[in-house]
Design a protein around this motif. Structure first.
Motif, mmCIF file in Angstrom:
data_model
loop_
_atom_site.group_PDB
_atom_site.id
_atom_site.type_symbol
_atom_site.label_atom_id
_atom_site.label_comp_id
_atom_site.label_asym_id
_atom_site.label_seq_id
_atom_site.Cartn_x
_atom_site.Cartn_y
_atom_site.Cartn_z
ATOM 1 N N UNK A 214 0.707 -1.187 0.125
ATOM 2 C CA UNK A 214 -0.161 0.002 0.142
ATOM 3 C C UNK A 214 1.010 1.350 0.210
ATOM 4 N N UNK A 215 1.823 1.476 0.866
ATOM 5 C CA UNK A 215 2.863 2.659 0.579
ATOM 6 C C UNK A 215 3.314 2.874 -0.462
ATOM 7 N N UNK A 216 3.822 1.855 -1.204
ATOM 8 C CA UNK A 216 4.206 2.099 -2.727
ATOM 9 C C UNK A 216 3.186 2.530 -3.586
ATOM 10 N N UNK A 217 1.803 1.925 -3.430
ATOM 11 C CA UNK A 217 0.706 2.258 -4.181
ATOM 12 C C UNK A 217 0.323 3.758 -4.140
ATOM 13 N N UNK A 218 0.660 4.315 -2.765
ATOM 14 C CA UNK A 218 0.312 5.650 -2.523
ATOM 15 C C UNK A 218 1.266 6.487 -3.120
ATOM 16 N N UNK A 219 2.313 6.296 -2.867
ATOM 17 C CA UNK A 219 3.411 6.943 -3.504
ATOM 18 C C UNK A 219 3.391 7.131 -4.997
ATOM 19 N N UNK A 244 7.692 21.634 -9.744
ATOM 20 C CA UNK A 244 6.926 22.066 -8.420
ATOM 21 C C UNK A 244 5.859 21.400 -8.109
ATOM 22 N N UNK A 245 5.030 20.923 -9.061
ATOM 23 C CA UNK A 245 3.789 20.330 -8.966
ATOM 24 C C UNK A 245 4.079 18.803 -8.190
ATOM 25 N N UNK A 246 5.313 18.239 -8.945
ATOM 26 C CA UNK A 246 5.565 16.813 -8.469
ATOM 27 C C UNK A 246 6.084 16.823 -7.359
ATOM 28 N N UNK A 247 6.884 17.901 -6.795
ATOM 29 C CA UNK A 247 7.245 17.781 -5.457
ATOM 30 C C UNK A 247 6.054 17.881 -4.512
ATOM 31 N N UNK A 248 5.040 18.669 -4.817
ATOM 32 C CA UNK A 248 4.073 19.122 -3.924
ATOM 33 C C UNK A 248 3.152 17.650 -3.854
ATOM 34 N N UNK A 249 2.858 17.078 -4.913
ATOM 35 C CA UNK A 249 2.122 15.783 -4.816
ATOM 36 C C UNK A 249 2.976 14.722 -4.137
ATOM 37 N N UNK A 250 4.179 14.632 -4.351
ATOM 38 C CA UNK A 250 5.092 13.563 -3.741
ATOM 39 C C UNK A 250 5.254 14.019 -2.068
ATOM 40 N N UNK A 251 5.113 15.188 -1.726
ATOM 41 C CA UNK A 251 5.446 15.404 -0.466
ATOM 42 C C UNK A 251 3.876 15.161 0.344
ATOM 43 N N UNK A 252 2.832 15.325 -0.408
ATOM 44 C CA UNK A 252 1.605 14.963 0.146
ATOM 45 C C UNK A 252 1.508 13.619 0.318
ATOM 46 N N UNK A 253 1.985 12.877 -0.869
ATOM 47 C CA UNK A 253 1.817 11.237 -0.802
ATOM 48 C C UNK A 253 2.691 10.674 0.389
ATOM 49 N N UNK A 254 3.859 11.287 0.768
ATOM 50 C CA UNK A 254 4.810 10.702 1.650
ATOM 51 C C UNK A 254 4.056 10.944 3.159
ATOM 52 N N UNK A 255 3.369 12.239 3.307
ATOM 53 C CA UNK A 255 2.814 12.633 4.376
ATOM 54 C C UNK A 255 1.418 11.729 4.589
ATOM 55 N N UNK A 256 0.809 11.172 3.536
ATOM 56 C CA UNK A 256 -0.198 10.478 3.517
ATOM 57 C C UNK A 256 0.108 9.196 3.918
ATOM 58 N N UNK A 257 1.185 8.540 3.582
ATOM 59 C CA UNK A 257 1.755 7.327 4.323
ATOM 60 C C UNK A 257 2.241 7.406 5.685
ATOM 61 N N UNK A 258 2.624 8.485 6.080
ATOM 62 C CA UNK A 258 3.467 8.599 7.366
ATOM 63 C C UNK A 258 2.138 8.929 8.249
ATOM 64 N N UNK A 259 1.049 9.602 7.756
ATOM 65 C CA UNK A 259 -0.054 9.703 8.703
ATOM 66 C C UNK A 259 -0.876 8.510 8.878
ATOM 67 N N UNK A 260 -0.791 7.509 7.799
ATOM 68 C CA UNK A 260 -1.547 6.171 8.210
ATOM 69 C C UNK A 260 -0.855 5.450 9.114
ATOM 70 N N UNK A 261 0.571 5.509 9.257
ATOM 71 C CA UNK A 261 1.300 4.701 9.973
ATOM 72 C C UNK A 261 1.284 5.175 11.165
#
Length: 334
Positions: A214-219, A244-261
């Motif tokens: 799942x974490x890889x899927x989210x990222x 910039x857009x890629x950085x924004x969404x990757x940051x949010x993806x990583x934060x979603x993974x961390x938030x779920x953990x």
């Protein structure tokens, strides 16, 4: 001409998919449509907003829907009647229920007139602010832009859904009050631009999750979303994106993974969840802060901000002029 060509492409996709089985044969039949749909919005040179909207509909959503159709998945099905197939392929809508005639049996949920009126009023107020835009702090301007984007999309998409409902088709909602999100996962997965979530889930998240977790899927999902947003920046500005857009969404993806953990560890220890109001404020602050930092700069640099403001000023002038003419006609008939 772009609209007619896109409709012809969708009709070809329906015909080709009805005579080919899912997999490589169907993909080969549909493959010529992908570069066409990516290039078609570039023919719309008179308006940045129209070009970007067409790019979102055709170069992003329609391409992904056709890719899923090639695999025998997604919202499109060659068994759908012609009109529902065209609407589903070319517009940001997803029909409820089973494919085919069942999709025509129910009407869409009526659009709230109060909600639409409120958003129209907010957009009108924002357009009245834009002439004084240079006096606002950059962060204040970007906050106004964020409200404008949300109100515009949450007004525009329900109007499309209402048109589909008038034709007897029930569609799924596109937004669900994202300002009430209690987590980043709630914001992106269940409240913001749900059509995109419904497309990225089967096309990116599910295949990657099945192979790498799942974490890889989210990222991977957020990476693809970021790359597609880079494409939307290109359609808006016709300049090379800066990442910039890629950085924004990757940051949010990583934060979603961390938030779920963290949420799982928090629940495992029996700790109470934070108050919903506090969680909502934290989500809004985080989304706004990272948007000011990474999302809006690619849209605003190199004259992009000025072009968009000029077009919205023209929109405001059009409606003001139309209002004056309607008022004159009403007075002349009294």
């Amino acid at each position: 001409m772009v609209s007619l060509a896109a409709a012809a492409a969708a009709l070809y996709a329906r015909m080709a998919s009805s005579v080919s089985r899912p997999g490589l044969p169907r993909l080969v039949a549909l493959l010529p449509l992908f570069p066409f749909l990516a290039a078609a919005p570039l023919a719309l040179t008179s308006s940045v907003i129209v070009r970007a909207t067409a790019a979102f509909f055709l170069a992003w959503l329609c391409v992904f829907k056709l890719a899923l159709l090639a695999a025998g998945r997604g919202p499109l099905d060659p068994a759908l009647p012609v009109l529902p197939f065209l609407i589903t392929a070319l517009l940001p809508v997803k029909l409820r229920g089973a494919a085919g005639a069942a999709a025509l049996t129910k009407a869409s949920k009526p659009v709230s007139l109060v909600s639409c009126a409120a958003k129209v009023a907010v957009i009108a107020a924002i357009l009245s602010i834009y002439p004084y835009n240079s006096r606002l702090h950059p962060y204040a301007r970007r906050a106004v832009y964020g409200v404008h984007i949300y109100c515009f999309l949450d007004l525009f998409f329900p109007c499309i859904a209402a048109a589909a409902g008038a034709l007897g088709m029930e569609t799924e909602p596109q937004f669900d009050r994202p300002y009430l999100a209690s987590s980043l996962r709630d914001f992106w997965g269940r409240r913001w631009n749900l059509m995109v979530s419904a497309i990225l889930r089967p096309s990116v998240y599910d295949p990657v999750r099945a192979r790498a977790g799942s974490p890889a899927g989210v990222l991977a999902t957020f990476l693809v979303s970021g790359l597609m947003h880079e494409g939307m920046v290109y359609y808006l500005s016709l300049r090379r994106p800066d990442g910039g857009m890629t950085a924004f969404f990757l940051l949010h993806g990583a934060c979603c993974v961390a938030e779920g953990w963290c949420a799982r560890r928090w629940a495992a220890r029996g700790w109470p969840s934070p108050p919903r109001a506090v969680a909502t404020v934290l989500v809004v602050v985080f989304v706004a802060g990272t948007s000011f930092w990474l999302f809006f700069p690619p849209l605003c640099k190199d004259g992009g901000e000025e072009k968009l403001l000029e077009e919205w000023a023209a929109v405001a002038a059009f409606f003001l002029d139309a209002g004056r003419k309607i008022n004159g006609i009403v007075r002349s008939t009294d």
